[in-house]
Design a protein around this motif. Structure first.
Motif, PDB file in Angstrom:
ATOM      1  N   HIS A 370     -22.584 -39.966 -46.615  1.00 11.03           N
ATOM      2  CA  HIS A 370     -21.861 -38.977 -45.823  1.00 11.03           C
ATOM      3  C   HIS A 370     -22.882 -38.273 -44.928  1.00 11.03           C
ATOM      4  O   HIS A 370     -23.918 -37.801 -45.409  1.00 11.03           O
ATOM      5  CB  HIS A 370     -21.217 -37.909 -46.716  1.00 11.03           C
ATOM      6  CG  HIS A 370     -19.886 -38.293 -47.269  1.00 11.03           C
ATOM      7  ND1 HIS A 370     -18.768 -38.475 -46.473  1.00 11.03           N
ATOM      8  CD2 HIS A 370     -19.476 -38.471 -48.539  1.00 11.03           C
ATOM      9  CE1 HIS A 370     -17.742 -38.775 -47.256  1.00 11.03           C
ATOM     10  NE2 HIS A 370     -18.141 -38.788 -48.503  1.00 11.03           N
ATOM     11  N   PHE A 371     -22.592 -38.189 -43.627  1.00  9.08           N
ATOM     12  CA  PHE A 371     -23.433 -37.427 -42.713  1.00  9.08           C
ATOM     13  C   PHE A 371     -22.666 -36.198 -42.222  1.00  9.08           C
ATOM     14  O   PHE A 371     -21.492 -36.281 -41.873  1.00  9.08           O
ATOM     15  CB  PHE A 371     -23.846 -38.274 -41.503  1.00  9.08           C
ATOM     16  CG  PHE A 371     -25.060 -39.118 -41.723  1.00  9.08           C
ATOM     17  CD1 PHE A 371     -26.334 -38.587 -41.580  1.00  9.08           C
ATOM     18  CD2 PHE A 371     -24.926 -40.446 -42.078  1.00  9.08           C
ATOM     19  CE1 PHE A 371     -27.450 -39.373 -41.794  1.00  9.08           C
ATOM     20  CE2 PHE A 371     -26.034 -41.246 -42.295  1.00  9.08           C
ATOM     21  CZ  PHE A 371     -27.308 -40.706 -42.145  1.00  9.08           C
ATOM     22  N   VAL A 372     -23.348 -35.065 -42.197  1.00  8.77           N
ATOM     23  CA  VAL A 372     -22.836 -33.866 -41.538  1.00  8.77           C
ATOM     24  C   VAL A 372     -23.734 -33.618 -40.329  1.00  8.77           C
ATOM     25  O   VAL A 372     -24.954 -33.495 -40.469  1.00  8.77           O
ATOM     26  CB  VAL A 372     -22.857 -32.644 -42.477  1.00  8.77           C
ATOM     27  CG1 VAL A 372     -22.428 -31.388 -41.730  1.00  8.77           C
ATOM     28  CG2 VAL A 372     -21.952 -32.884 -43.673  1.00  8.77           C
ATOM     29  N   ILE A 373     -23.125 -33.582 -39.145  1.00  9.18           N
ATOM     30  CA  ILE A 373     -23.893 -33.495 -37.899  1.00  9.18           C
ATOM     31  C   ILE A 373     -23.463 -32.264 -37.125  1.00  9.18           C
ATOM     32  O   ILE A 373     -22.271 -32.023 -36.916  1.00  9.18           O
ATOM     33  CB  ILE A 373     -23.694 -34.753 -37.038  1.00  9.18           C
ATOM     34  CG1 ILE A 373     -24.129 -35.998 -37.811  1.00  9.18           C
ATOM     35  CG2 ILE A 373     -24.473 -34.642 -35.732  1.00  9.18           C
ATOM     36  CD1 ILE A 373     -23.903 -37.291 -37.054  1.00  9.18           C
ATOM     37  N   SER A 374     -24.438 -31.468 -36.683  1.00 12.02           N
ATOM     38  CA  SER A 374     -24.158 -30.315 -35.830  1.00 12.02           C
ATOM     39  C   SER A 374     -23.982 -30.789 -34.394  1.00 12.02           C
ATOM     40  O   SER A 374     -24.821 -31.521 -33.856  1.00 12.02           O
ATOM     41  CB  SER A 374     -25.304 -29.310 -35.911  1.00 12.02           C
ATOM     42  OG  SER A 374     -25.146 -28.289 -34.938  1.00 12.02           O
ATOM     43  N   THR A 375     -22.883 -30.363 -33.754  1.00 11.44           N
ATOM     44  CA  THR A 375     -22.615 -30.810 -32.380  1.00 11.44           C
ATOM     45  C   THR A 375     -23.552 -30.174 -31.357  1.00 11.44           C
ATOM     46  O   THR A 375     -23.540 -30.577 -30.193  1.00 11.44           O
ATOM     47  CB  THR A 375     -21.169 -30.489 -31.987  1.00 11.44           C
ATOM     48  OG1 THR A 375     -20.937 -29.087 -32.116  1.00 11.44           O
ATOM     49  CG2 THR A 375     -20.190 -31.246 -32.870  1.00 11.44           C
ATOM     50  N   ARG A 376     -24.348 -29.201 -31.764  1.00 16.71           N
ATOM     51  CA  ARG A 376     -25.227 -28.550 -30.787  1.00 16.71           C
ATOM     52  C   ARG A 376     -26.172 -29.549 -30.136  1.00 16.71           C
ATOM     53  O   ARG A 376     -26.570 -29.370 -28.979  1.00 16.71           O
ATOM     54  CB  ARG A 376     -26.030 -27.435 -31.466  1.00 16.71           C
ATOM     55  CG  ARG A 376     -27.061 -27.933 -32.480  1.00 16.71           C
ATOM     56  CD  ARG A 376     -27.824 -26.797 -33.112  1.00 16.71           C
ATOM     57  NE  ARG A 376     -28.825 -27.294 -34.059  1.00 16.71           N
ATOM     58  CZ  ARG A 376     -29.639 -26.518 -34.751  1.00 16.71           C
ATOM     59  NH1 ARG A 376     -29.559 -25.204 -34.613  1.00 16.71           N
ATOM     60  NH2 ARG A 376     -30.517 -27.042 -35.587  1.00 16.71           N
ATOM     61  N   ILE A 377     -26.532 -30.607 -30.873  1.00 15.97           N
ATOM     62  CA  ILE A 377     -27.471 -31.576 -30.332  1.00 15.97           C
ATOM     63  C   ILE A 377     -26.890 -32.290 -29.120  1.00 15.97           C
ATOM     64  O   ILE A 377     -27.620 -32.721 -28.224  1.00 15.97           O
ATOM     65  CB  ILE A 377     -27.877 -32.606 -31.424  1.00 15.97           C
ATOM     66  CG1 ILE A 377     -29.024 -33.481 -30.944  1.00 15.97           C
ATOM     67  CG2 ILE A 377     -26.695 -33.464 -31.836  1.00 15.97           C
ATOM     68  CD1 ILE A 377     -30.297 -32.718 -30.661  1.00 15.97           C
ATOM     69  N   PHE A 378     -25.560 -32.406 -29.039  1.00 16.03           N
ATOM     70  CA  PHE A 378     -24.923 -33.125 -27.934  1.00 16.03           C
ATOM     71  C   PHE A 378     -24.757 -32.246 -26.692  1.00 16.03           C
ATOM     72  O   PHE A 378     -24.197 -32.696 -25.691  1.00 16.03           O
ATOM     73  CB  PHE A 378     -23.570 -33.662 -28.381  1.00 16.03           C
ATOM     74  CG  PHE A 378     -23.649 -34.532 -29.599  1.00 16.03           C
ATOM     75  CD1 PHE A 378     -24.436 -35.677 -29.588  1.00 16.03           C
ATOM     76  CD2 PHE A 378     -22.969 -34.203 -30.759  1.00 16.03           C
ATOM     77  CE1 PHE A 378     -24.528 -36.474 -30.718  1.00 16.03           C
ATOM     78  CE2 PHE A 378     -23.051 -34.992 -31.890  1.00 16.03           C
ATOM     79  CZ  PHE A 378     -23.838 -36.133 -31.873  1.00 16.03           C
ATOM     80  N   PHE A 379     -25.225 -31.011 -26.771  1.00 10.03           N
ATOM     81  CA  PHE A 379     -25.172 -30.105 -25.623  1.00 10.03           C
ATOM     82  C   PHE A 379     -26.558 -29.612 -25.221  1.00 10.03           C
ATOM     83  O   PHE A 379     -26.677 -28.762 -24.354  1.00 10.03           O
ATOM     84  CB  PHE A 379     -24.268 -28.901 -25.941  1.00 10.03           C
ATOM     85  CG  PHE A 379     -22.830 -29.261 -26.138  1.00 10.03           C
ATOM     86  CD1 PHE A 379     -21.929 -29.232 -25.077  1.00 10.03           C
ATOM     87  CD2 PHE A 379     -22.362 -29.654 -27.382  1.00 10.03           C
ATOM     88  CE1 PHE A 379     -20.597 -29.565 -25.259  1.00 10.03           C
ATOM     89  CE2 PHE A 379     -21.030 -29.993 -27.584  1.00 10.03           C
ATOM     90  CZ  PHE A 379     -20.150 -29.959 -26.520  1.00 10.03           C
ATOM     91  N   GLU A 380     -27.600 -30.145 -25.865  1.00  7.01           N
ATOM     92  CA  GLU A 380     -28.962 -29.733 -25.548  1.00  7.01           C
ATOM     93  C   GLU A 380     -29.352 -30.268 -24.169  1.00  7.01           C
ATOM     94  O   GLU A 380     -29.346 -31.482 -23.943  1.00  7.01           O
ATOM     95  CB  GLU A 380     -29.938 -30.269 -26.597  1.00  7.01           C
ATOM     96  CG  GLU A 380     -29.866 -29.564 -27.940  1.00  7.01           C
ATOM     97  CD  GLU A 380     -30.483 -28.188 -27.891  1.00  7.01           C
ATOM     98  OE1 GLU A 380     -31.191 -27.876 -26.906  1.00  7.01           O
ATOM     99  OE2 GLU A 380     -30.266 -27.413 -28.842  1.00  7.01           O
TER     100      GLU A 380
END
Length: 509
Positions: A370-380
């Protein structure tokens, strides 16, 4: 003539607070450490504290209603401490209709349970806890009611999938017309119908009842293996796989089209690509907001969908640490506001998830994780605003923006906003036919659960905050699926007793 200077602190407090309200929440907190006067001004203003609370919990305000800032602030602080009140043994049980207990796809959206049974071409939606909704929808859709092809019977079409969005009062139906040639049946044309959940006609905000697919290979070259339809706001995306065997001269392919369904029934926003091994290389899709789209495959591929007149523009590729198979993406139940229909939501909901600061859940096979990914990386901007699409190595983005957990049959993971809940059965524990489960809550927002009690200011944290561990007392029950909402935990239980149906258990906190 000597010019006079107007100092900030010499302004009337009302004007001072008005100026501070335009600052980002981090700058408001910094101002409180400059001097006692600014700190006192902050402590006297519910509006400034509400702004910092929203930012610290990574939320955006929803305007409307006449609730005071002090009431907003109290609701937010109650939300932050809600998990301390969670009682795993206090739940409301809702039985599932018998015909949907097996081979049924189940989703929870905006307090509604949505059932789709492909083998019967039947669909049902109903509110799980109607008392918590201002307006709810309950409908049964038979096979005949799911298709609007004039002059055709049920045998002339095949319903492939449905997408339900109660917030927008929307049901999107993917179907294909079929033609027979002796004992052979071929797919002919694919369509998506957009209808209102609370009525039988076309959706009032749709550009037309039916969305038409473009540039799809003919049925001789493209036989549907599986479909996925996903929606967000005014966008709808459809992904198709072909079912051709892999040969040295032919690779299976995936195909994707995105519509702005409120403005046009056609679209040029199309992507496609090869599949090396159709048994393992599944392609999944996910909206990150109204302008960004994610394709989950051998890389996480980030696209811009701002210009719907052309194919999505690749912004960046995010690589995995090792090759994965059968990647699947799960969308949170409390997604960002999708429309201007707040009446379906609870009256106390006055904020939504920030699309730039929320969590996604991904499941992989081989290895099972299971991966939990923060979407902030896709807006950097350092990653996605560079010249041309770049491939970002795992070491540059993964360790700081993801968490990974073992994925086994008994393990479940759900995300909501900036929180993730991981449930797993304790290894080897089986007491009097009861199974011990452990629940780990992780909060990825900047505000920690602990606070300065007197000052009311949040403390910044860099690591997830783990919640309490509970024992779940069940009788041969198995958790089929789990959803985490703003203030509810939904558990879909499998009842092994032959006389008992599957059921939802809803825990409010």
């Amino acid at each position: 003539m000597k010019k006079s200077k107007v100092e900030l602190l010499s302004l009337p407090e009302e004007l001072l607070l008005y100026i501070l309200s335009f600052l980002p929440w981090q700058d408001i907190l910094r101002c409180t450490s400059l001097c006692k006067a600014l700190r006192q001004a902050y402590m006297s203003s519910s509006e400034l504290q509400y702004i910092t609370e929203l930012g610290g919990q990574q939320l955006l305000p929803v305007f409307g209603g006449h609730i005071s800032f002090s009431k907003h602030l109290q609701l937010l602080r109650d939300k932050l401490h809600a998990w301390s009140k969670l009682d795993i043994h206090s739940f409301e049980a809702i039985s599932i209709p018998e015909q949907f207990c097996t081979r049924t796809e189940v989703t929870i959206v905006s307090g509604h349970a949505c059932f789709w049974k492909p083998s019967m071409h039947s669909c049902k939606i109903f509110p799980i806890l109607p008392k918590s909704l201002q307006q709810s929808i309950e409908r049964d859709f038979s096979p005949d009611s799911l298709c609007s092809v004039p002059g055709q019977t049920q045998s002339d079409f095949d319903v492939l999938n449905v997408f339900i969005d109660p917030v927008q009062n929307l049901l999107a139906i993917v179907y294909v017309t079929v033609i027979g040639n002796g004992n052979m049946v071929y797919d002919e044309d694919y369509y998506i119908d957009l209808v209102a959940l609370d009525g039988d006609g076309a959706h009032p905000q749709a550009a037309g009842r039916t969305l038409f697919l473009s540039d799809l290979p003919t049925h001789e070259d493209f036989i549907t293996k599986s479909t996925k339809i996903e929606g967000f706001g005014r966008h709808i995306a459809l992904r198709l796989f072909d079912d051709q065997p892999c040969t040295p001269t032919f690779a299976s392919r995936w195909w994707l089209q995105i519509w702005d369904w409120q403005h046009s029934t056609t679209s040029n926003s199309i992507l496609s690509g090869p599949i090396i091994d159709p048994d393992f290389d599944e392609i999944d899709i996910c909206f990150l907001g109204n302008d960004r789209f994610l394709i989950v495959s051998d890389h996480l591929k980030l696209y811009s969908i701002e210009d719907m007149s052309q194919a999505p523009r690749l912004l960046a590729c995010f690589s995995w640490p090792v090759p994965f198979m059968n990647l699947r993406c799960f969308t949170p139940t409390d997604d960002i506001a999708r429309s201007s229909h707040p009446q379906i939501q609870a009256p106390q909901v006055t904020w939504i998830s920030n699309p730039e600061h929320r969590l996604l859940s991904l499941v992989t096979r081989y290895p099972d994780l299971h991966f939990v990914i923060s979407t902030r990386i896709f807006f950097e901007p350092d990653f996605v605003d560079s010249e041309g699409p770049a491939t970002i190595p795992w070491e540059s983005w993964g360790p700081e923006n993801t968490r990974a957990f073992p994925h086994q049959f008994s393990c479940k993971l759900a995300v909501s906003g900036s929180r993730a809940l991981y449930a797993f059965a304790a290894a080897g524990v089986q007491i009097d036919d009861s199974t011990e489960y452990r629940l780990h809550l992780m909060d990825f927002s900047p505000l920690a659960v602990k606070r300065h009690h007197q000052q009311g200011l949040g403390r910044m944290v860099n690591e997830p905050v783990y919640g309490r561990t509970y024992r779940e007392e069940g009788i041969n029950d198995d958790i089929i699926e789990m959803w985490l909402d703003r203030d509810k935990l939904y558990l879909l239980k499998d009842r092994f007793d032959i006389d008992k149906m599957d059921r939802f258990e809803v825990i409010e906190f």
